[in-house]
Design a protein around this motif. Structure first.
Motif, short mmCIF file in Angstrom:
data_model
loop_
_atom_site.label_atom_id
_atom_site.label_comp_id
_atom_site.label_asym_id
_atom_site.label_seq_id
_atom_site.Cartn_x
_atom_site.Cartn_y
_atom_site.Cartn_z
N ARG A 84 1.10 -19.64 21.20
CA ARG A 84 0.39 -20.07 22.58
C ARG A 84 -0.61 -18.95 22.93
N LEU A 85 -1.80 -19.37 23.38
CA LEU A 85 -2.53 -18.69 24.13
C LEU A 85 -3.04 -18.96 25.32
N ASP A 86 -3.19 -18.18 26.37
CA ASP A 86 -3.46 -18.32 27.74
C ASP A 86 -4.42 -17.42 27.87
N LEU A 87 -5.54 -17.66 28.15
CA LEU A 87 -6.83 -16.70 28.36
C LEU A 87 -7.55 -16.74 29.68
N ALA A 88 -7.73 -15.77 30.29
CA ALA A 88 -8.31 -15.81 31.49
C ALA A 88 -10.03 -15.08 31.06
N LEU A 89 -11.04 -15.75 31.34
CA LEU A 89 -12.50 -15.00 31.10
C LEU A 89 -13.23 -14.96 32.02
N SER A 90 -13.85 -13.83 32.24
CA SER A 90 -14.79 -13.55 33.34
C SER A 90 -16.09 -13.20 32.64
N ASP A 91 -17.25 -14.16 32.70
CA ASP A 91 -18.50 -14.04 32.13
C ASP A 91 -18.51 -13.70 30.81
N SER A 92 -17.90 -14.28 30.05
CA SER A 92 -17.40 -13.89 28.65
C SER A 92 -18.32 -14.77 27.49
N ASP A 93 -18.67 -14.12 26.35
CA ASP A 93 -19.61 -14.78 25.36
C ASP A 93 -18.58 -15.77 24.92
N LEU A 94 -19.10 -17.08 24.98
CA LEU A 94 -18.01 -18.20 24.47
C LEU A 94 -18.31 -18.43 22.92
N GLY A 95 -19.27 -17.64 22.25
CA GLY A 95 -19.60 -18.03 20.77
C GLY A 95 -18.53 -17.88 19.88
N PRO A 96 -17.43 -16.95 19.97
CA PRO A 96 -16.43 -16.99 19.09
C PRO A 96 -15.54 -18.46 19.09
N PHE A 97 -15.38 -18.96 20.22
CA PHE A 97 -14.53 -19.97 20.54
C PHE A 97 -15.34 -21.42 19.81
N LEU A 98 -16.56 -21.28 20.12
CA LEU A 98 -17.30 -22.36 19.60
C LEU A 98 -17.37 -22.12 17.84
N ARG A 99 -17.44 -21.04 17.33
CA ARG A 99 -17.59 -20.92 15.90
C ARG A 99 -16.00 -21.35 15.40
N LEU A 100 -15.07 -21.10 16.19
CA LEU A 100 -13.65 -21.39 15.69
C LEU A 100 -13.48 -22.91 15.73
N ALA A 101 -14.18 -23.42 16.77
CA ALA A 101 -14.08 -25.03 17.05
C ALA A 101 -15.25 -25.89 16.07
N GLY A 102 -15.98 -25.06 15.37
CA GLY A 102 -16.95 -25.67 14.46
C GLY A 102 -18.20 -26.40 15.29
N ILE A 103 -18.22 -25.97 16.51
CA ILE A 103 -19.46 -26.53 17.53
C ILE A 103 -20.40 -25.55 17.31
N ASP A 104 -21.33 -25.59 16.30
CA ASP A 104 -22.53 -24.73 16.27
C ASP A 104 -23.63 -25.14 17.02
N ALA A 105 -23.80 -26.18 17.49
CA ALA A 105 -25.13 -26.78 18.22
C ALA A 105 -25.35 -25.97 19.50
N LEU A 106 -24.36 -25.44 20.04
CA LEU A 106 -24.31 -24.60 21.50
C LEU A 106 -24.55 -23.05 21.30
N LEU A 107 -24.28 -22.62 19.93
CA LEU A 107 -24.47 -21.43 19.82
C LEU A 107 -25.89 -20.78 20.25
N ALA A 108 -26.93 -21.72 20.02
CA ALA A 108 -28.22 -21.41 20.44
C ALA A 108 -28.43 -20.96 21.68
#
Length: 185
Positions: free
Chosen positions: A1-25
């Motif tokens: 289980r992962l419960d993560l609180a983020l504050s103005d964080s780069d979301l690129g690593p999560f999108l890469r894991l999910a395979g959603i590359d269209a938003l990385l740019a």
């Protein structure tokens, strides 16, 4: 289980894991909470949800920020966009629906935006100015989507390949019906 609180964080690593590359740019950053569960060895197939109090996308000479919370959930490579409202100084987007594998979509988009943001799938036409008001359902592959709905063009401007003078002051409503676009006048 992962419960993560983020504050103005780069979301690129999560999108890469999910395979959603269209938003990385768009250099996504967010503040909020991400919850995931599943076997660590199958992290890409996890189940999760996220609520961002603040989401910011920056790219293509524009910055888009969330208006209200952004809510999404996913199961493996299928993401459900429950509520995504973005605004910039130039317009607004409201998007809801599903994205499968980062390429297949079934989303409803209501937007008021600069036409220059439109990707040009027509090699002879390039929008460079004006505003668009869209109420469109987008289905299928992002490379060749089926569109249903309308796009109102306000004071549009576009360049045409091989023609020096641009099209200017274009006002029309385009009706999309699958692979057809109907321009009444």
């Amino acid at each position: 289980r992962l419960d993560l609180a983020l504050s103005d964080s780069d979301l690129g690593p999560f999108l890469r894991l999910a395979g959603i590359d269209a938003l990385l740019a768009w250099q996504p950053h967010g503040s909020g909470r991400v919850q995931m569960s599943g076997p660590a060895a199958e992290f890409a197939n996890a189940v999760g949800e996220a609520t961002f109090d603040a989401l910011r996308l920056h790219g293509k000479n524009a910055t888009w920020e969330s208006r209200g919370p952004v809510e999404l959930a996913w199961r493996g490579r299928t993401a459900t966009l429950r509520q995504v409202r973005l605004h910039s100084r130039d317009g607004e987007f409201d998007v809801r629906g599903t994205v499968v594998g980062g390429d297949q979509v079934d989303v409803q988009i209501q937007a008021d935006f600069p036409l220059a943001m439109l990707p040009s799938h027509l090699p002879f036409l390039h929008p460079v100015g004006g505003m668009g008001v869209a109420d469109v359902r987008v289905q299928g592959s992002l490379d060749a989507p089926n569109l249903h709905g309308t796009l109102e063009v306000k004071d549009g401007e576009a360049t045409l390949a091989g023609i020096a003078a641009p099209l200017e002051h274009v006002h029309t409503t385009i009706q999309f019906e699958g692979e057809r676009a109907i321009v009444p006048s």
